[in-house]
Design a protein around this motif. Structure first.
Motif, mmCIF file in Angstrom:
data_model
loop_
_atom_site.group_PDB
_atom_site.id
_atom_site.type_symbol
_atom_site.label_atom_id
_atom_site.label_comp_id
_atom_site.label_asym_id
_atom_site.label_seq_id
_atom_site.Cartn_x
_atom_site.Cartn_y
_atom_site.Cartn_z
ATOM 1 N N ARG A 157 1.409 -5.743 -4.446
ATOM 2 C CA ARG A 157 1.418 -4.362 -4.945
ATOM 3 C C ARG A 157 1.033 -4.305 -6.426
ATOM 4 O O ARG A 157 0.381 -3.340 -6.869
ATOM 5 C CB ARG A 157 2.778 -3.708 -4.701
ATOM 6 C CG ARG A 157 3.908 -4.201 -5.553
ATOM 7 C CD ARG A 157 5.249 -3.622 -5.097
ATOM 8 N NE ARG A 157 6.342 -4.242 -5.815
ATOM 9 C CZ ARG A 157 6.913 -3.740 -6.906
ATOM 10 N NH1 ARG A 157 6.485 -2.611 -7.409
ATOM 11 N NH2 ARG A 157 7.925 -4.363 -7.490
ATOM 12 N N GLY A 167 -0.323 3.929 -7.590
ATOM 13 C CA GLY A 167 0.249 3.176 -6.482
ATOM 14 C C GLY A 167 1.736 3.385 -6.301
ATOM 15 O O GLY A 167 2.220 3.569 -5.179
ATOM 16 N N ALA A 222 -7.369 0.875 -0.723
ATOM 17 C CA ALA A 222 -6.421 0.299 0.233
ATOM 18 C C ALA A 222 -5.900 1.355 1.193
ATOM 19 O O ALA A 222 -5.755 1.111 2.400
ATOM 20 C CB ALA A 222 -5.257 -0.363 -0.510
ATOM 21 N N VAL A 223 -5.605 2.554 0.668
ATOM 22 C CA VAL A 223 -5.120 3.650 1.517
ATOM 23 C C VAL A 223 -6.175 4.033 2.558
ATOM 24 O O VAL A 223 -5.883 4.175 3.748
ATOM 25 C CB VAL A 223 -4.747 4.881 0.667
ATOM 26 C CG1 VAL A 223 -4.545 6.121 1.549
ATOM 27 C CG2 VAL A 223 -3.473 4.601 -0.127
ATOM 28 N N LEU A 276 -2.739 -4.317 -6.480
ATOM 29 C CA LEU A 276 -3.335 -3.060 -6.036
ATOM 30 C C LEU A 276 -3.189 -1.950 -7.067
ATOM 31 O O LEU A 276 -4.021 -1.037 -7.126
ATOM 32 C CB LEU A 276 -2.688 -2.605 -4.716
ATOM 33 C CG LEU A 276 -2.989 -3.454 -3.479
ATOM 34 C CD1 LEU A 276 -2.274 -2.885 -2.260
ATOM 35 C CD2 LEU A 276 -4.482 -3.545 -3.217
ATOM 36 N N VAL A 283 0.814 -1.215 0.000
ATOM 37 C CA VAL A 283 0.000 0.000 0.000
ATOM 38 C C VAL A 283 0.848 1.266 0.000
ATOM 39 O O VAL A 283 0.490 2.276 -0.597
ATOM 40 C CB VAL A 283 -0.963 0.005 1.210
ATOM 41 C CG1 VAL A 283 -1.838 1.249 1.201
ATOM 42 C CG2 VAL A 283 -1.822 -1.250 1.206
ATOM 43 N N THR A 287 -5.516 1.074 -5.239
ATOM 44 C CA THR A 287 -4.652 1.797 -4.306
ATOM 45 C C THR A 287 -5.444 2.698 -3.362
ATOM 46 O O THR A 287 -5.241 2.688 -2.151
ATOM 47 C CB THR A 287 -3.614 2.641 -5.069
ATOM 48 O OG1 THR A 287 -2.782 1.768 -5.848
ATOM 49 C CG2 THR A 287 -2.737 3.422 -4.091
#
Length: 236
Positions: free
Chosen positions: A206, A152, A217-218, A209, A20, A214
């Motif tokens: 990664r 990302g 996820a953040v 994502l 992330v 991204t």
């Protein structure tokens, strides 16, 4: 047994941060505080610095170096606040304040707020991040939220650059404040193999994502981190 549990917590955090862009402190710090309080904040900061160096080596070309500079400028007064918080304030009240601020930012982001890494926003995020990172080793969310709409690789590289310099500044502040010791360095060293294992496992995640996941996820990690901090405050 304690080393194995702590190592698992560090490996999981390293996996999340490598995927992330932040999260090792969010995932690992609350668990380490329960397993062995001596592993927070200095050993955790040392591990976070090591992880950030590994990430920066992998994706340094994508970093927003100008944004990093402004955030670090804001981090300087934040470090002073964090050192004072460690020395003077009850940890639970400081942790509660940080958790509430992060949850509010996540909620606004989900509803209608579209934060951007402007100079004022980066300075403010740096202050909050510096104070929270120094006092609790959880300083990623304020800066990460500003880059939630970025690709990302940019998120990961920018945060890694910020964490390398910012964590070193925080460690210096804790050293001056008398909270740094050789035992803390030794405790962090034992966890490094677990850190590297988690970092290596983050590679495939990664790439997944980076296909539009991204930002969720953040936001998810920021929210989970704030809730974990609230849980730690309640248990403390």
């Amino acid at each position: 047994m304690t080393i194995a549990l702590a190592g698992l917590a560090v490996a999981l955090g390293a996996l999340v941060q490598g995927s992330v862009g932040f999260g090792i402190a969010l995932v690992s710090a609350p668990l380490l505080a329960i397993i062995d309080p001596r592993l927070v904040p200095v050993p955790m900061l040392l591990l976070a610095t090591t992880h950030a160096m590994l990430t920066l080596r992998r994706e340094y070309r994508d970093a927003d170096w100008t944004g990093v500079g402004w955030a670090l400028l804001g981090r300087l007064p934040g470090i002073v606040i964090g050192v004072l918080a460690v020395a003077v304030l009850p940890p639970r009240w400081f942790g509660l304040a940080v958790a509430v601020v992060v949850l509010a930012c996540v909620a606004l982001s989900v509803v209608r707020w579209r934060p951007r890494p402007t100079v004022p926003a980066l300075l403010l995020a740096g202050v909050v991040s510096g104070a929270a990172g120094t006092a609790s080793a959880i300083g990623g969310p304020p800066v990460a939220l500003l880059y939630q709409h970025a690709p990302g690789a940019r998120v990961r590289a920018t945060l890694a650059a910020y964490f390398v310099a910012g964590s070193l500044l925080s460690l210096t502040g804790l050293f001056v404040g008398g909270q740094f010791s050789a035992d803390a360095v030794g405790a962090a060293a034992v966890m490094v193999p677990f850190l590297i294992a988690g970092f290596l496992l983050s590679g495939p995640v990664r790439r997944l994502l980076d296909h539009g996941w991204t930002r969720p996820a953040v936001l998810a990690m920021a929210g989970v981190g704030a809730l974990a901090l609230l849980g730690h405050v309640a248990l403390g």
